[in-house]
Motif scaffolding. Structure first.
Motif, mmCIF file in Angstrom:
data_model
loop_
_atom_site.group_PDB
_atom_site.id
_atom_site.type_symbol
_atom_site.label_atom_id
_atom_site.label_comp_id
_atom_site.label_asym_id
_atom_site.label_seq_id
_atom_site.Cartn_x
_atom_site.Cartn_y
_atom_site.Cartn_z
ATOM 1 N N UNK A 143 -119.257 -50.275 -17.973
ATOM 2 C CA UNK A 143 -119.049 -50.945 -19.269
ATOM 3 C C UNK A 143 -119.514 -52.395 -19.204
ATOM 4 N N UNK A 144 -119.125 -53.082 -18.123
ATOM 5 C CA UNK A 144 -119.498 -54.491 -17.987
ATOM 6 C C UNK A 144 -121.002 -54.662 -17.866
ATOM 7 N N UNK A 152 -126.295 -56.165 -20.207
ATOM 8 C CA UNK A 152 -127.674 -55.834 -20.608
ATOM 9 C C UNK A 152 -127.856 -56.096 -22.091
ATOM 10 N N UNK A 153 -126.836 -55.661 -22.855
ATOM 11 C CA UNK A 153 -126.919 -55.834 -24.304
ATOM 12 C C UNK A 153 -127.001 -57.318 -24.666
ATOM 13 N N UNK A 154 -126.208 -58.077 -23.957
ATOM 14 C CA UNK A 154 -126.184 -59.517 -24.229
ATOM 15 C C UNK A 154 -127.520 -60.166 -23.882
ATOM 16 N N UNK A 155 -128.163 -59.657 -22.786
ATOM 17 C CA UNK A 155 -129.427 -60.264 -22.363
ATOM 18 C C UNK A 155 -130.565 -59.917 -23.327
ATOM 19 N N UNK A 176 -108.728 -44.402 -8.543
ATOM 20 C CA UNK A 176 -108.973 -45.854 -8.555
ATOM 21 C C UNK A 176 -110.466 -46.141 -8.539
ATOM 22 N N UNK A 177 -111.195 -45.401 -7.682
ATOM 23 C CA UNK A 177 -112.648 -45.598 -7.602
ATOM 24 C C UNK A 177 -113.306 -45.247 -8.931
ATOM 25 N N UNK A 178 -112.847 -44.156 -9.557
ATOM 26 C CA UNK A 178 -113.434 -43.732 -10.842
ATOM 27 C C UNK A 178 -113.209 -44.797 -11.910
ATOM 28 N N UNK A 179 -111.988 -45.345 -11.938
ATOM 29 C CA UNK A 179 -111.677 -46.385 -12.924
ATOM 30 C C UNK A 179 -112.545 -47.623 -12.705
ATOM 31 N N UNK A 180 -112.675 -48.008 -11.426
ATOM 32 C CA UNK A 180 -113.486 -49.191 -11.114
ATOM 33 C C UNK A 180 -114.945 -48.962 -11.499
ATOM 34 N N UNK A 181 -115.444 -47.735 -11.249
ATOM 35 C CA UNK A 181 -116.832 -47.424 -11.589
ATOM 36 C C UNK A 181 -117.031 -47.491 -13.106
#
Lengths: 197, 98
Positions: free
Chosen positions: B68-69, B74-77, B58-63
């Motif tokens: 990704x987010x 960053x890309x958007x900024x 669960x921790x790995x998935x959340x990380x």
């Protein structure tokens, strides 16, 4: 790892997996060790077989928690479980009614006098009267006090062994034994005062 | 050690001399069967075991989701701000041409 000559280790994996044959063998091998503890520490009104059954049921329920790498031999782990279960049973037992002086035999009274009078000599009476008085006095103590006195003075176990069996620290065992003997003195005085009335 | 303690030890020593009543130490017939009948069913893994089992994935998935987010953010900024239609300039240029 042996319990009365049986190699207990060979049945542990099977018993953990719920196999009947291994579980039965484990019960048969550990029974003598468990029943000796039960006979020494069971409440008077509880049948020894019932208490032994409770201990084995607990044992199977907690078998997964025992790990050899903890450094505690399996037999010690079982003894501790047995002593703790007996202690719980003793706690659940109601304190026995106060003993009356008329309940004491003449031999018991001589031992009582010996306990409380510094000039009194050791009575010549039979040893079983001493054992009877000891049991009657212990019956007036709390479960914990009774356990520590029985282990220390009657079974002559060391403080370290008692600590291992009960889970109490060594200083706690010493303090409890000291206080228990103090209470024994009060019990003896109570018996003697009853005799005078 | 008090005088009472010494005398108690003497009494306890006498009590120890009494031989225990002979009792058979072997399990009575059917004892193991009765124990096994009361033996708790092997339950599934405990709640805490389930927690521990699922905690790491669960921790790995959340990380991974967080990475990704963050990347998207960053890309958007860094992307050039879309030029707003310069209405005033366009109007001024049209007027200038006129």
């Amino acid at each position: 790892m042996t319990a009365d000559g049986h190699d207990v280790a060979q049945w542990l994996p099977g018993a953990r997996a719920g196999e009947d044959k291994a579980s039965r063998a484990l019960v048969e091998a550990l029974y003598p060790q468990v029943i000796r503890i039960v006979r020494s520490h069971r409440p008077v009104r509880l049948a020894e077989e019932d208490l032994a059954q409770d201990i084995f049921v607990k044992l199977f329920g907690r078998l997964d928690r025992y790990e050899e790498q903890d450094g505690v031999p399996f037999e010690h782990w079982v003894s501790r479980l047995a002593v703790r279960t007996c202690l719980d049973a003793l706690r659940a037992e109601r304190r026995r009614p106060e003993l009356r002086c008329s309940d004491l035999a003449e031999e018991d009274n001589r031992w009582l006098e010996y306990l409380l009078t510094e000039t009194a000599a050791v009575p010549d009476g039979p040893d079983f009267s001493a054992a009877e008085l000891v049991e009657r006095m212990l019956a007036q103590l709390s479960a914990e006090d009774r356990l520590v006195i029985r282990l220390l003075d009657l079974e002559q176990k060391s403080v370290a062994e008692i600590s291992q069996l009960t889970g109490w620290s060594r200083p706690a065992v010493k303090v409890r034994a000291f206080r228990a003997r103090h209470r024994l003195r009060k019990v003896a005085q109570g018996f003697q005062e009853g005799m005078k009335l | 050690m008090s005088e009472f303690d010494l005398r108690w030890k003497e009494l306890a020593g006498k009590a120890r001399n009494v031989p225990a009543a002979h009792a058979d130490d072997t399990a009575p017939s059917g004892f193991a069967t009765r124990v096994l009948a009361r033996r708790p069913e092997r339950a599934g893994p405990a709640t805490e075991d389930l927690w521990l089992r699922w905690l790491r994935p669960s921790l790995a998935t959340m990380a991974a989701i967080a990475v990704v987010l963050t990347g998207l953010e960053v890309r958007a900024s860094r992307a050039p701000v879309l030029a707003r239609p310069c209405i005033e300039n366009t109007v001024a240029q049209v007027l200038w041409k006129l």
